[in-house]
Structures are given as structure tokens and as C-alpha cells.
Design a protein around this motif. Structure first.
Motif, PDB file in Angstrom:
ATOM      1  N   MET A 184      -6.684  69.986  34.182  1.00 48.41           N
ATOM      2  CA  MET A 184      -7.229  69.449  32.938  1.00 48.41           C
ATOM      3  C   MET A 184      -8.461  70.277  32.532  1.00 48.41           C
ATOM      4  N   THR A 185      -8.483  70.757  31.328  1.00 46.93           N
ATOM      5  CA  THR A 185      -9.613  71.577  30.898  1.00 46.93           C
ATOM      6  C   THR A 185     -10.843  70.703  30.643  1.00 46.93           C
ATOM      7  N   SER A 186     -12.016  71.364  30.624  1.00 50.14           N
ATOM      8  CA  SER A 186     -13.257  70.625  30.374  1.00 50.14           C
ATOM      9  C   SER A 186     -13.235  69.959  29.014  1.00 50.14           C
ATOM     10  N   ALA A 187     -12.674  70.650  28.027  1.00 48.47           N
ATOM     11  CA  ALA A 187     -12.638  70.093  26.673  1.00 48.47           C
ATOM     12  C   ALA A 187     -11.828  68.793  26.662  1.00 48.47           C
ATOM     13  N   ARG A 188     -10.717  68.812  27.388  1.00 50.30           N
ATOM     14  CA  ARG A 188      -9.875  67.611  27.458  1.00 50.30           C
ATOM     15  C   ARG A 188     -10.631  66.484  28.170  1.00 50.30           C
ATOM     16  N   GLN A 189     -11.335  66.836  29.259  1.00 49.72           N
ATOM     17  CA  GLN A 189     -12.119  65.826  29.989  1.00 49.72           C
ATOM     18  C   GLN A 189     -13.193  65.222  29.089  1.00 49.72           C
ATOM     19  N   ALA A 190     -13.880  66.097  28.341  1.00 49.42           N
ATOM     20  CA  ALA A 190     -14.937  65.612  27.445  1.00 49.42           C
ATOM     21  C   ALA A 190     -14.352  64.681  26.389  1.00 49.42           C
ATOM     22  N   THR A 191     -13.181  65.044  25.853  1.00 49.03           N
ATOM     23  CA  THR A 191     -12.541  64.205  24.845  1.00 49.03           C
ATOM     24  C   THR A 191     -12.226  62.830  25.417  1.00 49.03           C
ATOM     25  N   LEU A 192     -11.733  62.829  26.662  1.00 52.11           N
ATOM     26  CA  LEU A 192     -11.388  61.546  27.288  1.00 52.11           C
ATOM     27  C   LEU A 192     -12.619  60.667  27.479  1.00 52.11           C
ATOM     28  N   ILE A 193     -13.723  61.282  27.924  1.00 51.15           N
ATOM     29  CA  ILE A 193     -14.963  60.521  28.118  1.00 51.15           C
ATOM     30  C   ILE A 193     -15.429  59.948  26.785  1.00 51.15           C
ATOM     31  N   ALA A 194     -15.412  60.796  25.736  1.00 50.47           N
ATOM     32  CA  ALA A 194     -15.851  60.346  24.416  1.00 50.47           C
ATOM     33  C   ALA A 194     -14.960  59.200  23.947  1.00 50.47           C
ATOM     34  N   ARG A 195     -13.653  59.338  24.174  1.00 55.69           N
ATOM     35  CA  ARG A 195     -12.697  58.328  23.736  1.00 55.69           C
ATOM     36  C   ARG A 195     -12.977  56.998  24.440  1.00 55.69           C
ATOM     37  N   LYS A 196     -13.224  57.096  25.751  1.00 56.96           N
ATOM     38  CA  LYS A 196     -13.530  55.910  26.538  1.00 56.96           C
ATOM     39  C   LYS A 196     -14.782  55.212  25.994  1.00 56.96           C
ATOM     40  N   ASP A 197     -15.856  55.999  25.753  1.00 62.41           N
ATOM     41  CA  ASP A 197     -17.107  55.414  25.273  1.00 62.41           C
ATOM     42  C   ASP A 197     -16.923  54.768  23.903  1.00 62.41           C
ATOM     43  N   LEU A 198     -16.182  55.447  23.035  1.00 65.06           N
ATOM     44  CA  LEU A 198     -15.999  54.898  21.693  1.00 65.06           C
ATOM     45  C   LEU A 198     -15.143  53.633  21.735  1.00 65.06           C
ATOM     46  N   LEU A 199     -14.185  53.618  22.644  1.00 68.32           N
ATOM     47  CA  LEU A 199     -13.346  52.433  22.796  1.00 68.32           C
ATOM     48  C   LEU A 199     -14.192  51.232  23.238  1.00 68.32           C
ATOM     49  N   ILE A 200     -15.102  51.497  24.192  1.00 68.96           N
ATOM     50  CA  ILE A 200     -16.017  50.434  24.633  1.00 68.96           C
ATOM     51  C   ILE A 200     -16.832  49.934  23.456  1.00 68.96           C
ATOM     52  N   GLU A 201     -17.297  50.873  22.609  1.00 66.97           N
ATOM     53  CA  GLU A 201     -18.100  50.490  21.450  1.00 66.97           C
ATOM     54  C   GLU A 201     -17.294  49.652  20.470  1.00 66.97           C
ATOM     55  N   VAL A 202     -16.082  50.111  20.200  1.00 72.32           N
ATOM     56  CA  VAL A 202     -15.258  49.404  19.230  1.00 72.32           C
ATOM     57  C   VAL A 202     -14.962  47.991  19.722  1.00 72.32           C
ATOM     58  N   ARG A 203     -14.643  47.884  21.011  1.00 70.14           N
ATOM     59  CA  ARG A 203     -14.299  46.548  21.541  1.00 70.14           C
ATOM     60  C   ARG A 203     -15.536  45.685  21.727  1.00 70.14           C
ATOM     61  N   GLY A 204     -16.672  46.313  22.158  1.00 71.82           N
ATOM     62  CA  GLY A 204     -17.877  45.509  22.427  1.00 71.82           C
ATOM     63  C   GLY A 204     -18.712  45.277  21.190  1.00 71.82           C
ATOM     64  N   ARG A 205     -18.461  46.044  20.127  1.00 74.07           N
ATOM     65  CA  ARG A 205     -19.215  45.922  18.870  1.00 74.07           C
ATOM     66  C   ARG A 205     -20.716  46.032  19.090  1.00 74.07           C
ATOM     67  N   HIS A 206     -21.138  46.899  20.004  1.00 73.82           N
ATOM     68  CA  HIS A 206     -22.581  47.041  20.229  1.00 73.82           C
ATOM     69  C   HIS A 206     -23.245  47.723  19.044  1.00 73.82           C
ATOM     70  N   ALA A 207     -22.637  48.839  18.595  1.00 75.47           N
ATOM     71  CA  ALA A 207     -23.228  49.577  17.478  1.00 75.47           C
ATOM     72  C   ALA A 207     -23.287  48.705  16.236  1.00 75.47           C
ATOM     73  N   LEU A 208     -22.152  48.055  15.953  1.00 79.42           N
ATOM     74  CA  LEU A 208     -22.076  47.229  14.764  1.00 79.42           C
ATOM     75  C   LEU A 208     -22.991  46.016  14.891  1.00 79.42           C
ATOM     76  N   GLY A 209     -22.982  45.433  16.089  1.00 78.81           N
ATOM     77  CA  GLY A 209     -23.691  44.162  16.275  1.00 78.81           C
ATOM     78  C   GLY A 209     -25.176  44.308  16.504  1.00 78.81           C
ATOM     79  N   THR A 210     -25.610  45.448  17.043  1.00 77.12           N
ATOM     80  CA  THR A 210     -27.021  45.585  17.390  1.00 77.12           C
ATOM     81  C   THR A 210     -27.714  46.688  16.607  1.00 77.12           C
ATOM     82  N   LEU A 211     -27.103  47.892  16.606  1.00 75.65           N
ATOM     83  CA  LEU A 211     -27.804  49.031  16.011  1.00 75.65           C
ATOM     84  C   LEU A 211     -27.972  48.903  14.508  1.00 75.65           C
ATOM     85  N   VAL A 212     -26.907  48.459  13.809  1.00 76.20           N
ATOM     86  CA  VAL A 212     -27.010  48.367  12.351  1.00 76.20           C
ATOM     87  C   VAL A 212     -28.056  47.334  11.929  1.00 76.20           C
TER      88      VAL A 212
END
Lengths: 242, 223
Positions: free
Chosen positions: B1-29
Motif C-alpha cells: 500500500m503506498t503512502s498516498a493510499r494510507q494517508a487517504t485512508l486515515i483522512a477518510r477515517k477521520d472525516l467519517l468520525i466527524e460526519v457521524r459524531g457531528r463534532h465540527a457541525l455541533g461544536t466548531l460552527v
């Protein structure tokens, strides 16, 4: 056992080289004071107050020298993982914060009568202030963890990143605005400064640099002793566990 | 697995957590909105002053939110020993850094859109050249996310002394704040020709901090 420890302690605190450096620093500062206060003529425009330059410029020079040493020592630490480099970086950062503050305060004392204001958002002033903030944070981070290896690694990363940031900060504030008098020495063509004044300034820079070397040896010795004290406080516990 | 693919997966995981947890929407905004309203009280109600300081306030709100978002990115990792799992996984440490930086950038840009609309309404900011303002925010968000994702690890491990993280990040990102505010100011005023050099500075900052981050991030985690 006690005798060995004492001998080792004696070696770690050997001071003959340190004393020599201390005396050299004192003499150099004395000569520089005489040169800048008595021998050098007062400035044609600014008068006596311009003499602050003989301590302001050396302080600013030391500030940047110290943080350059932090940068180099930080890289060396990450490459070699030798605690000696971490001690060098820590000592140099502390001295650097001291002289950065000194340079800013002296600059303010000079700026008030000459520019009519304590502070202006001039590029070099602003860059130096940002520099001070970065290295105050560096020293603060050094205090938050008890794990010496983690502390050294974190500090080294900040020592590297902080130094790399300085030129970018400087460029951004240069574009932002400018008022500081142009560099007098480091430019092409003959310097715009009278001979004795130049000599006094260079002497000041040399005297401050020797003082830096002296302070470094003191701080490094304290660092070594701190490390030993921490090790010895732990060793009975380690012994009991065995 | 290339580094770029690994980075994409990490980013995807973090964004998924955000979308499901609504932290950005619920707190940051709401946080950014509160900050902006507080600025309104501090500098208002005169329209003239508010209009003049609007680009600065906009960036201050984004800056504070960036500090919170980067801290949040590592807070989730500290729960249930997730960070240990991430470190033990056979992936490049630099990919973790890049993935986090991408996720924080995306979150910040989502926030910027809301904040920008708020500022245009509250402070009457009219934007003559929206494309350039957006470019400034994209480049600025990358820079803020790079610095935040690099030192977020430190913030997470020093939770008892909360002031230290902003104390370190705010001086480091001074160029982003200066360049971002100037670019926004000029683009809003329609002086597009002068914006490009500031955008160049922001881009240079991004390149420098992303590459330095890739080089040194591993040393922060080596325990």
C-alpha cells in the motif's frame, strides 16, 4: 563507592576552563563598555542615546545565534539520540530567550527617544517578537513531560520547525510594513559607520559572544548535574527491584 | 500500500468520525459564530469599523477553530488506545500526518463557508472577487492544518496544560494570518492584482510545513 561518586562529581564540576572563559567574558565586556561609552563619539544626529546600539545589536545577534545553535543541536539530537545534544539545545534556548527579551527591551528604550514610540510594527521588531513567543513555547513544552526521551524529541522537533518558520515570518511582515533603519553593516559597499563606532560595535558583538560561551558552559554543567541527580534518585529504587 | 493510499485512508477515517459524531457541525460552527458575534460587540455597532476589520475577524475565527479542530483530531485517537493501534499498524508515520492534515483541512473549509456567509451578513462584507478569497482560504486552511496536525500530538499528551498548544501554534502560523487577512482584504476590495503575491506566500508556507511535517512527524510519536 562514595569516593568514586565524589571523584566523578569533581570531574563533572571541574571549573578551570570555565573560570578562564568567565574572566575573558568579564574583560571583553569591560573593554567594550569603555569603547562604547568613552572612546566612540556620540552620534551626529541621535546624540548620546545612540550608544544603546552597542548593547542592542550584540543582544539581537546573540538571540539569532542561540536559536541557530538550538536548530543545529536539535537536528543532531534526532540523528544521534545523544542526550548531550538535547542539553546543548535546552541551554542555548534559555540563553536565547534571555537575550531576545533584552534585545527587545533595549530596542524599546532606543526607539522611544528616536522614533518617538516604544513599539512599532516594524518587520525586524515583529519578527523578533514572534521568535520570542516561539521559544517561550519551546521552553514551556520542555516542562510538561517527565519522560526525558519524549521531552528531548518534542523539543528537538519544535527547535527545528521554529527556526525554519523565522524567514517566512520575516518575509510576511516585511511585505506587511516597514520603518526600521536599514541595515548599517551588512550591505554591499563601504559601511555607513565611523571607524571607532564600528570597532566598538564589533567589540560588543565579540564580548557578548564570549559571554554566551561562558553561560553555555555553566548551563551545560547544571544540566549534567541535574541528570545525574535524577539518575541517583532513581537508582535505589531500581536496586530494590532487582 | 503506498503512502498516498494510507494517508487517504486515515483522512477518510477521520472525516467519517466527524460526519457521524457531528463534532465540527455541533461544536466548531457554533463556536466560530459565537466568536464572531463577540467581535461584533467589541467593534460594533458602527458599520464602517466592522466592515474594515471583517477580514481580520474572519481569519481570527478560523484560526481559533483550527486550534480546536487539530486538538480534536488527536483526542479521538487517545480514546480506547486508538493511537497505539495506529502506531502499531504497518503504515508510514508520515501518512498519519498527511491524513490528519487532509481531514483537518476539509473540516476547516466546511467551516469557512459557513463563517464567510455569516461575516458577509453580520459585518456587511462584500466580496468583489470570490474566487481569490476562496483560494486564500484553501491555501490558508492547508497551512493551519499542517501546523495543527504536526503538534496536535503534543497537545493531546499535555492535556493538563491546555494553554501550551495555542501558545506554540499561534506564533508559528503568524505568516498565514498576515497573508490570509491581506489577501482577503485585497480580494474583497477588488484589487485582484495585488492578491497573487500573498497567495504565493501562503502556498510557500504550505509546502514548507507539509514537507517538514513529513520529515519530523515520526519523531514526535516514537515512544
Amino acid at each position: 563507592m562514595a569516593a568514586t561518586a565524589e571523584r566523578a562529581l569533581g570531574k563533572a564540576t571541574s571549573r578551570s576552563g570555565e573560570h578562564l572563559l568567565g574572566i575573558a567574558a568579564l574583560v571583553a565586556l569591560g573593554v567594550s563598555a569603555v569603547m562604547s561609552l568613552v572612546v566612540a563619539p556620540p552620534d551626529a544626529v541621535q546624540g548620546e542615546v545612540q550608544r544603546i546600539m552597542y548593547v542592542h545589536v550584540p543582544s539581537a545577534w546573540l538571540a539569532y545565534l542561540c536559536f541557530f545553535v538550538v536548530f543545529i543541536a536539535s537536528i543532531a539530537y534526532l540523528k544521534t539520540k545523544k542526550t548531550r545534544w538535547d542539553r546543548v539545545a535546552a541551554a542555548s534556548a534559555e540563553i536565547g530567550v534571555l537575550f531576545t527579551s533584552l534585545a527587545i527591551v533595549l530596542g524599546m528604550l532606543w526607539g522611544k527617544p528616536v522614533w518617538g514610540t516604544w513599539w512599532t510594527w516594524d518587520p525586524r521588531l515583529t519578527t523578533t517578537a514572534v521568535l520570542l513567543m516561539i521559544y517561550v513555547a519551546y521552553l514551556a513544552i520542555r516542562r510538561i513531560t517527565d519522560n526525558p526521551s519524549r521531552r528531548a524529541r518534542w523539543a528537538a522537533v519544535i527547535g527545528i520547525v521554529g527556526f525554519i518558520d523565522v524567514p517566512i515570518v520575516h518575509l510576511s511582515v516585511v511585505w506587511w510594513r516597514s520603518l526600521h533603519q536599514g541595515p548599517t553593516l551588512f550591505r554591499l559597499g563601504p559601511p555607513e559607520i565611523e571607524g571607532t563606532m564600528l570597532l566598538a560595535l564589533l567589540l560588543g558583538v565579540a564580548a557578548f559572544t564570549i559571554t554566551y560561551a561562558y553561560l553555555m558552559t555553566l548551563r551545560l554543567r547544571v544540566g549534567r548535574l541535574e541528570e545525574r541527580a535524577a539518575r541517583e534518585a532513581l537508582s535505589p529504587l531500581v536496586g530494590a527491584e532487582r | 500500500m503506498t503512502s498516498a493510499r494510507q494517508a487517504t485512508l486515515i483522512a477518510r477515517k477521520d472525516l467519517l468520525i466527524e460526519v457521524r459524531g457531528r463534532h465540527a457541525l455541533g461544536t466548531l460552527v457554533p463556536f466560530a459564530a459565537t466568536v464572531l458575534v463577540a467581535f461584533g460587540f467589541a467593534f460594533g455597532p458602527g458599520r464602517e469599523v466592522l466592515e474594515r476589520v471583517a477580514p481580520g475577524l474572519l481569519w481570527m475565527a478560523v484560526l481559533f477553530s483550527a486550534v480546536m479542530a487539530s486538538r480534536r483530531a488527536y483526542q479521538t485517537e487517545s480514546e480506547d488506545g486508538a493511537l497505539e493501534g495506529l502506531l502499531l499498524a504497518p503504515i508510514d508515520k508520515a501518512a498519519v500526518f498527511l491524513g490528519k492534515a487532509v481531514a483537518v483541512t476539509v473540516e476547516l473549509l466546511a467551516l469557512v463557508i459557513v463563517v464567510l456567509l455569516l461575516v458577509m451578513v453580520l459585518f456587511d462584507l462584500s466580496v468583489a472577487d470570490p474566487f481569490l478569497v476562496l483560494a486564500a482560504f484553501v491555501l490558508g486552511a492547508i497551512g493551519l492544518a499542517a501546523v495543527g496536525s504536526l503538534f496536535g500530538v503534543v497537545a493531546e499528551s499535555s492535556r493538563t496544560r491546555e494553554a501550551i498548544f495555542p501558545m506554540l501554534v499561534l506564533p508559528l502560523v503568524a505568516p498565514v494570518l498576515i497573508a490570509g487577512v491581506r489577501a482577503t482584504d485585497l480580494a474583497a476590495a477588488g484589487r485582484s492584482g495585488e492578491v497573487w503575491s500573498w497567495l504565493g506566500l501562503l502556498a510557500a508556507f504550505d509546502v514548507v510545513f507539509l514537507s517538514v511535517g513529513v520529515l519530523v512527524f515520526g519523531y514526535l510519536l516514537e515512544d
